[in-house]
Design an enzyme around this catalytic site. Structure first.
Site, short mmCIF file in Angstrom:
data_model
loop_
_atom_site.label_atom_id
_atom_site.label_comp_id
_atom_site.label_asym_id
_atom_site.label_seq_id
_atom_site.Cartn_x
_atom_site.Cartn_y
_atom_site.Cartn_z
N GLY A 139 0.81 -1.22 0.00
CA GLY A 139 0.00 0.00 0.00
C GLY A 139 0.84 1.26 0.00
O GLY A 139 2.08 1.20 0.08
N GLU A 151 -6.20 -4.23 -6.71
CA GLU A 151 -6.42 -3.91 -5.31
C GLU A 151 -7.89 -4.02 -4.88
O GLU A 151 -8.20 -4.58 -3.82
CB GLU A 151 -5.91 -2.49 -5.06
CG GLU A 151 -5.97 -2.07 -3.63
CD GLU A 151 -5.36 -0.69 -3.40
OE1 GLU A 151 -4.65 -0.17 -4.28
OE2 GLU A 151 -5.61 -0.14 -2.32
N GLY A 153 -5.90 8.02 6.47
CA GLY A 153 -4.89 7.78 7.50
C GLY A 153 -3.66 8.66 7.33
O GLY A 153 -3.03 9.05 8.32
N GLY A 154 -3.35 9.00 6.08
CA GLY A 154 -2.21 9.89 5.82
C GLY A 154 -2.50 11.30 6.32
O GLY A 154 -1.60 12.01 6.78
N1 LIG Z 1 2.40 0.98 12.25
C1 LIG Z 1 1.89 1.98 11.53
N2 LIG Z 1 2.72 2.86 10.93
C2 LIG Z 1 2.25 3.87 10.19
N3 LIG Z 1 0.91 4.08 10.00
C3 LIG Z 1 0.05 3.25 10.55
C4 LIG Z 1 0.50 2.14 11.34
N4 LIG Z 1 -0.59 1.45 11.77
C5 LIG Z 1 -1.65 2.09 11.26
N5 LIG Z 1 -1.30 3.19 10.53
C6 LIG Z 1 -2.27 4.06 9.86
O1 LIG Z 1 -2.72 3.35 8.73
C7 LIG Z 1 -2.65 4.20 7.57
C8 LIG Z 1 -2.38 3.34 6.35
O2 LIG Z 1 -3.46 2.44 6.19
P1 LIG Z 1 -3.41 1.25 5.14
O3 LIG Z 1 -2.25 0.36 5.44
O4 LIG Z 1 -4.75 0.64 5.09
O5 LIG Z 1 -3.12 2.08 3.82
P2 LIG Z 1 -2.20 1.74 2.57
O6 LIG Z 1 -2.64 0.45 1.99
O7 LIG Z 1 -0.76 1.87 2.94
O8 LIG Z 1 -2.56 2.96 1.62
P3 LIG Z 1 -3.47 2.99 0.29
O9 LIG Z 1 -4.44 1.85 0.37
O10 LIG Z 1 -4.16 4.34 0.35
O11 LIG Z 1 -2.49 2.85 -0.83
C9 LIG Z 1 -1.57 5.22 7.89
O12 LIG Z 1 -1.77 6.40 7.17
C10 LIG Z 1 -1.74 5.41 9.39
O13 LIG Z 1 -2.74 6.37 9.66
MG LIG Z 2 -4.41 -0.05 0.96
#
Ligand SMILES: Nc1ncnc2c1ncn2[C@@H]1O[C@H](COP(=O)(O)OP(=O)(O)OP(=O)(O)O)[C@@H](O)[C@H]1O
Ligand SMILES: [Mg+2]
Length: 276
Positions: free
Chosen positions: A10, A76, A127-128
């Protein structure tokens, strides 16, 4: 240990899922800004022969992995829904139709009906945004510290609530609803705020924007259930409370699933297993 793993590369996090000796799923996360750690882990675990892969950073990960292992890619959205359906069943939910809101780095919103699904919309607030605004406002960038401290904070001196505007009057909507996120700051001119309070307010901003949008799609699709997923909800009871309470207030049914950050990786894993 089965010889197959699922990976969701991700925007922020790379999620890995595999099946252990007891036939249970095991979960691991890596930061997506250093794929060499994923490569090292795979190389340190020779049981891995096959990889189901998904996520927007798939190509970047493949370039670093540079492996001869058997790899199956799944887009995805397909992987995410496959993982959601797996977790819904595992957690005992019998849901035929639902909105699925994936709070990743950004937020993507889907409509699922039986085996069919399509993306209905999304927002860059995710989350970002939570970690980005938190870092800028307080200097705190560690996700678990942000969520723990947010749960100890109070939004009252920062957010403007409906009841703050309609003082001494009957408000047209419920008084405890947010009229303006961060809206009290420039009215009271109070410039100094506790870090925990700022973090609680950022979480509420993110949660309320996402919930408002999800509810609009749920109403458009005439479905009651909204399944909220994504790593932003992992170890984040405070955000779940913001989203859950607001969703219920709007007469919809919020569903939170254990390991909801891993739906993409689970879907990629299942897809690889099925393709054998
Ligand atoms: N250990 C961690 N480190 C950093 N962020 C974390 C952590 N655990 C949870 N988060 C949160 O989870 C968010 C990322 O969520 P997720 O993994 O679902 O997204 P992603 O798959 O990386 O991004 P996308 O699907 O938009 O490409 C971060 O922005 C943060 O708010
Ligand atoms: Mg994702």
């Amino acid at each position: 240990m089965q010889n197959v793993i699922g990976i969701d590369a991700g925007g922020t996090l790379t999620k890995v899922v595999y099946i252990n000796e007891n036939n249970d799923l095991e979960y691991k996360i890596f930061p997506s800004n250093d794929f060499s750690k994923v490569k090292d882990w795979i190389e340190a675990n020779p049981f891995i022969e096959e990889i189901g892969l998904t996520g927007g950073r798939t190509q970047q990960l493949l370039e670093v992995l540079n492996t001869m292992k058997s790899i199956q890619y799944l887009v995805e959205f397909e992987a995410t829904i496959k993982g959601v359906q797996y977790l819904l069943e595992k957690d005992g939910h019998a849901i035929e139709r639902s909105i699925i809101t994936n709070i990743g780095t950004g937020t993507s919103i889907h409509y699922m009906e039986g085996k069919n699904h399509f993306r209905v919309g999304g927002t860059g607030v995710g989350g970002g945004t939570l970690t980005g605004l938190s870092t800028i406002m307080t200097g705190i960038s560690n996700f678990n510290e942000i969520t723990t401290r947010a749960s100890q904070g109070n939004r009252d001196s920062i957010d403007l609530f409906v009841k703050d505007i309609f003082q001494g009057m009957e408000p047209p909507i419920e008084g405890h609803l947010t009229a303006s996120n961060f809206g009290k700051v420039n009215i009271t001119k109070k410039k100094e705020h506790e870090e925990n309070d700022l973090l609680a307010t950022v979480q509420a901003l993110v949660g309320e924007v996402i919930t408002t949008l999800s509810i609009q799609f749920a109403e458009e699709k005439k479905t009651e259930a909204i399944v909220y997923i994504g790593s932003t909800l992992q170890n984040n009871d405070h955000l779940k409370k913001v989203i859950g309470n607001y969703t219920k207030l709007k007469k919809h049914n919020p569903i939170f699933l254990p390991n909801c950050g891993f739906t993409g990786a689970i879907g990629a894993l299942l897809n690889k297993v099925e393709s054998k």
